[in-house]
Design a protein around this motif. Structure first.
Motif, PDB file in Angstrom:
ATOM      1  N   LEU A   9       0.980  -1.212  -0.128  1.00 18.01           N
ATOM      2  CA  LEU A   9      -0.005   0.181   0.045  1.00 18.01           C
ATOM      3  C   LEU A   9       0.850   1.455   0.006  1.00 18.01           C
ATOM      4  CD1 LEU A   9      -2.755  -1.198   2.395  1.00 18.01           C
ATOM      5  CD2 LEU A   9      -3.254  -0.725   0.159  1.00 18.01           C
ATOM      6  N   MET A  10       1.932   1.158   0.796  1.00 18.01           N
ATOM      7  CA  MET A  10       2.689   2.352   0.854  1.00 18.01           C
ATOM      8  C   MET A  10       3.327   2.590  -0.410  1.00 18.01           C
ATOM      9  SD  MET A  10       6.237   2.889   3.004  1.00 18.01           S
ATOM     10  CE  MET A  10       7.350   1.904   2.013  1.00 18.01           C
ATOM     11  N   ASN A  11       3.801   1.602  -1.301  1.00 17.93           N
ATOM     12  CA  ASN A  11       4.352   1.780  -2.570  1.00 17.93           C
ATOM     13  C   ASN A  11       3.453   2.560  -3.530  1.00 17.93           C
ATOM     14  OD1 ASN A  11       6.958   0.806  -1.893  1.00 17.93           O
ATOM     15  ND2 ASN A  11       6.290  -1.452  -2.499  1.00 17.93           N
ATOM     16  N   ALA A  12       2.317   1.853  -3.597  1.00 15.06           N
ATOM     17  CA  ALA A  12       1.108   2.343  -4.426  1.00 15.06           C
ATOM     18  C   ALA A  12       0.767   3.745  -3.927  1.00 15.06           C
ATOM     19  CB  ALA A  12      -0.070   1.533  -4.258  1.00 15.06           C
ATOM     20  N   ALA A  13       0.861   4.341  -3.038  1.00 16.50           N
ATOM     21  CA  ALA A  13       0.431   5.438  -2.536  1.00 16.50           C
ATOM     22  C   ALA A  13       1.425   6.520  -2.598  1.00 16.50           C
ATOM     23  CB  ALA A  13       0.007   5.392  -1.022  1.00 16.50           C
ATOM     24  N   GLY A  14       2.500   6.085  -2.751  1.00 18.78           N
ATOM     25  CA  GLY A  14       3.745   7.124  -3.034  1.00 18.78           C
ATOM     26  C   GLY A  14       4.258   7.835  -1.809  1.00 18.78           C
ATOM     27  N   ILE A  15       4.159   7.036  -0.731  1.00 18.10           N
ATOM     28  CA  ILE A  15       4.480   7.551   0.461  1.00 18.10           C
ATOM     29  C   ILE A  15       6.168   7.750   0.450  1.00 18.10           C
ATOM     30  CG2 ILE A  15       4.742   6.949   2.940  1.00 18.10           C
ATOM     31  CD1 ILE A  15       1.814   5.770   2.576  1.00 18.10           C
ATOM     32  N   THR A  16       6.721   6.721  -0.197  1.00 19.99           N
ATOM     33  CA  THR A  16       8.383   6.926   0.008  1.00 19.99           C
ATOM     34  C   THR A  16       8.758   7.995  -0.533  1.00 19.99           C
ATOM     35  OG1 THR A  16       8.412   4.428  -0.363  1.00 19.99           O
ATOM     36  CG2 THR A  16      10.242   5.742  -0.995  1.00 19.99           C
ATOM     37  N   THR A  17       8.157   8.638  -1.693  1.00 26.78           N
ATOM     38  CA  THR A  17       8.896  10.098  -2.108  1.00 26.78           C
ATOM     39  C   THR A  17       8.506  11.315  -1.088  1.00 26.78           C
ATOM     40  OG1 THR A  17       8.065   9.245  -4.268  1.00 26.78           O
ATOM     41  CG2 THR A  17       8.550  11.460  -4.248  1.00 26.78           C
ATOM     42  N   ALA A  68      -2.490   3.105   6.230  1.00 27.11           N
ATOM     43  CA  ALA A  68      -1.784   3.251   4.947  1.00 27.11           C
ATOM     44  C   ALA A  68      -2.581   3.235   3.624  1.00 27.11           C
ATOM     45  CB  ALA A  68      -0.841   1.854   4.472  1.00 27.11           C
ATOM     46  N   ALA A  69      -3.915   2.834   3.598  1.00 31.28           N
ATOM     47  CA  ALA A  69      -4.859   2.603   2.619  1.00 31.28           C
ATOM     48  C   ALA A  69      -5.593   4.069   2.502  1.00 31.28           C
ATOM     49  CB  ALA A  69      -5.826   1.559   2.853  1.00 31.28           C
ATOM     50  N   LEU A  70      -5.779   4.638   3.975  1.00 32.16           N
ATOM     51  CA  LEU A  70      -6.526   5.819   3.935  1.00 32.16           C
ATOM     52  C   LEU A  70      -5.718   6.898   3.604  1.00 32.16           C
ATOM     53  CD1 LEU A  70      -8.471   5.327   7.429  1.00 32.16           C
ATOM     54  CD2 LEU A  70      -9.394   5.349   4.973  1.00 32.16           C
ATOM     55  N   VAL A  71      -4.293   7.018   3.913  1.00 34.99           N
ATOM     56  CA  VAL A  71      -3.415   7.820   3.425  1.00 34.99           C
ATOM     57  C   VAL A  71      -3.423   7.901   1.951  1.00 34.99           C
ATOM     58  CG1 VAL A  71      -0.927   8.586   3.542  1.00 34.99           C
ATOM     59  CG2 VAL A  71      -2.026   7.913   5.727  1.00 34.99           C
ATOM     60  N   GLY A  72      -3.070   6.908   1.496  1.00 29.98           N
ATOM     61  CA  GLY A  72      -3.095   6.773  -0.245  1.00 29.98           C
ATOM     62  C   GLY A  72      -4.219   7.116  -0.778  1.00 29.98           C
ATOM     63  N   SER A 103      -2.902   8.898  -4.283  1.00 28.84           N
ATOM     64  CA  SER A 103      -2.259   8.044  -5.583  1.00 28.84           C
ATOM     65  C   SER A 103      -2.786   6.652  -5.527  1.00 28.84           C
ATOM     66  CB  SER A 103      -0.581   8.024  -5.229  1.00 28.84           C
ATOM     67  OG  SER A 103      -0.283   9.287  -5.497  1.00 28.84           O
ATOM     68  N   LEU A 104      -3.414   6.360  -4.499  1.00 24.86           N
ATOM     69  CA  LEU A 104      -3.962   5.067  -4.325  1.00 24.86           C
ATOM     70  C   LEU A 104      -5.578   4.790  -4.698  1.00 24.86           C
ATOM     71  CD1 LEU A 104      -3.534   1.873  -3.425  1.00 24.86           C
ATOM     72  CD2 LEU A 104      -4.268   2.847  -1.107  1.00 24.86           C
ATOM     73  N   LEU A 126      -6.406  -2.060  -5.836  1.00 28.94           N
ATOM     74  CA  LEU A 126      -6.688  -3.056  -4.492  1.00 28.94           C
ATOM     75  C   LEU A 126      -6.403  -4.480  -5.007  1.00 28.94           C
ATOM     76  CD1 LEU A 126      -9.010  -1.337  -2.047  1.00 28.94           C
ATOM     77  CD2 LEU A 126      -6.385  -1.366  -1.904  1.00 28.94           C
ATOM     78  N   PRO A 127      -7.225  -5.029  -6.153  1.00 26.37           N
ATOM     79  CA  PRO A 127      -6.869  -6.288  -6.462  1.00 26.37           C
ATOM     80  C   PRO A 127      -5.507  -6.658  -6.667  1.00 26.37           C
ATOM     81  CG  PRO A 127      -9.067  -5.338  -7.461  1.00 26.37           C
ATOM     82  CD  PRO A 127      -8.041  -4.161  -6.750  1.00 26.37           C
ATOM     83  N   GLY A 128      -4.729  -5.854  -7.379  1.00 23.92           N
ATOM     84  CA  GLY A 128      -3.519  -6.284  -7.677  1.00 23.92           C
ATOM     85  C   GLY A 128      -2.584  -6.117  -6.642  1.00 23.92           C
TER      86      GLY A 128
END
Length: 420
Positions: free
Chosen positions: A65-73, A245-249, A255-256, A261-263
């Protein structure tokens, strides 16, 4: 026969989980005891019948979820706002961002691959050697399985039958120690080699970066806070972290998307199945080892070589560093803990949590050790540089990590100080 089957399958390159299962079957065939074969599937099932193992897919889900949400950047931007003005600022940013990501992701190879894509191009643009930037990112990824949440620590806790929350707490000070030593190494190298000067940001931009990243920092704060405060088990804390993480994204970074979500769930399921199959294979392998009295025989040999707990720990460091160079962290943990843990606790009186931290860090460091060094190859592959160059320019970090490992092995305080 069992040892020969194990080595042959390892050389062929079969998955370690399958090797453990087949080696256990080879022992049962050799023993000629049909009752063992009847108990084989039951042992695989009971190895997974542990509530603590539910934390593994949830921690993996947090990372996806973190990857998909762009949290790393966003975390990299926050790190830049904190330390970007220092000489060698991008090197400090690399380490600080790795520490922040480690508190969420908990997987070394995934973290190394992800951070290499983000940090190596930026450091090269600023004038850093590409191989050095790659190696620094790889060693920063070493923090992933140490700073909680940590999948490696969860697996050890299940194997050693200790509280998962205590094991995760035991990794906090060792992770901070490694971070501090890496920062000091960057400072020394920056002074000697003249790293590029960083660019400071106005306080308005720093506060803006903090406000943007604050909801993301709530994820590790909630997970670790629930565990340390006793408000929930690691599994429950991981579930809360995944929800955050889902709510933040969805609502903060935007970005999420729901169609992602299925993937995300599919990748989480595949990664979780791989780890849990390893645990199941370890269950039957440990069972046949105990039935064959392998730990007792190993204890007799080790006692002849190491007469004190300190000598035993140093012997373990050397052996596991060699094991870690050819076998990944979790498979290596699954192979050695059933043999070495009873010796450490029963013969030498070493605390199981202290032993778990040392063994885990030891095997994780093997990810960055030649000749195999899976972590180094992952980072070099992502960055497009030669692994040999990466090894050559990051020897100071390897030496510091080895020194820290010796300190952790000989000073139990770092592993046990935060325990209730």
């Amino acid at each position: 026969m069992t040892a020969l089957v194990f080595l042959a399958l390892l050389l062929i390159g079969l998955p370690v989980g399958l090797i453990l299962c087949l080696a256990a079957l080879a022992y049962i065939v050799q023993s000629g005891n049909p009752l063992l074969l009847d108990s084989y599937p039951l042992k695989m099932f009971t190895s997974l019948d542990n509530f603590g193992l539910l934390a593994i897919p949830l921690f993996i889900l947090i990372g996806e979820l973190m990857n998909a949400a762009g949290i790393t950047t966003q975390l990299v931007r926050l790190a830049a706002a904190c330390v970007g003005a220092l000489r060698g600022g991008l090197a400090y940013i690399n380490l600080l961002a790795n520490m922040m990501v480690a508190s969420i992701l908990g997987s070394a190879t995934a973290q190394i691959a992800m951070m290499a894509k983000v940090m190596v191009p930026e450091m090269e643009k600023a004038g850093y050697d590409r191989a050095f930037a790659t190696g620094l990112t790889a060693f920063g990824g070493l923090l992933g399985p140490i700073i909680p949440p940590s999948i490696v620590f969860v697996v050890y806790a299940v194997l050693a039958q200790v509280a998962v929350s205590d094991m995760l707490m035991a990794g906090i000070l060792p992770g901070l120690l490694l971070t501090l030593l890496f920062v000091l190494t960057v400072a020394v190298l920056g002074w000697r080699q003249g790293f590029p000067a960083g660019q400071g940001l106005p306080w308005r931009d720093r506060l803006a970066a903090l406000r943007t990243a604050l909801p993301m920092l709530l994820i590790p704060a909630a997970v670790i806070g629930m565990i340390l405060g006793g408000y929930g088990s690691p599994t429950e804390a991981a579930a809360v972290g995944a929800l955050l993480a889902a709510l933040v994204g969805i609502f903060h970074t935007r970005s999420l998307r729901l169609r992602d979500l299925p993937g995300i769930l599919l990748r989480t399921g595949l990664s979780s199945a791989l780890v849990l199959f390893l645990v199941a294979g370890a269950g039957v392998f440990s069972w046949v080892l105990i039935f064959g009295q392998v730990p007792q025989m190993a204890a007799g040999w080790i006692q002849d070589v190491a007469t004190t707990p300190m000598a035993f720990m140093l012997l373990v460091l050397v052996v596991l560093l060699l094991v870690g160079t050819v076998i990944d962290g979790i498979p290596g943990l699954i192979m050695v803990v059933p043999i070495l843990l009873p010796i450490a606790t029963d013969v030498y009186g070493i605390h199981p949590l202290h032993f778990g931290v040392v063994v885990s860090v030891n095997l994780i460091l093997g990810l960055l050790s030649p000749p195999v060094g899976v972590g180094l190859f992952v980072a070099a592959s992502v960055a497009g540089v030669s692994p040999l160059r990466v090894v050559a320019v990051t020897l100071p970090f390897y030496a510091v990590a080895c020194a820290a490992l010796v300190v952790l092995a000989l000073v139990p305080w770092f592993s046990l100080a935060l325990l209730p």
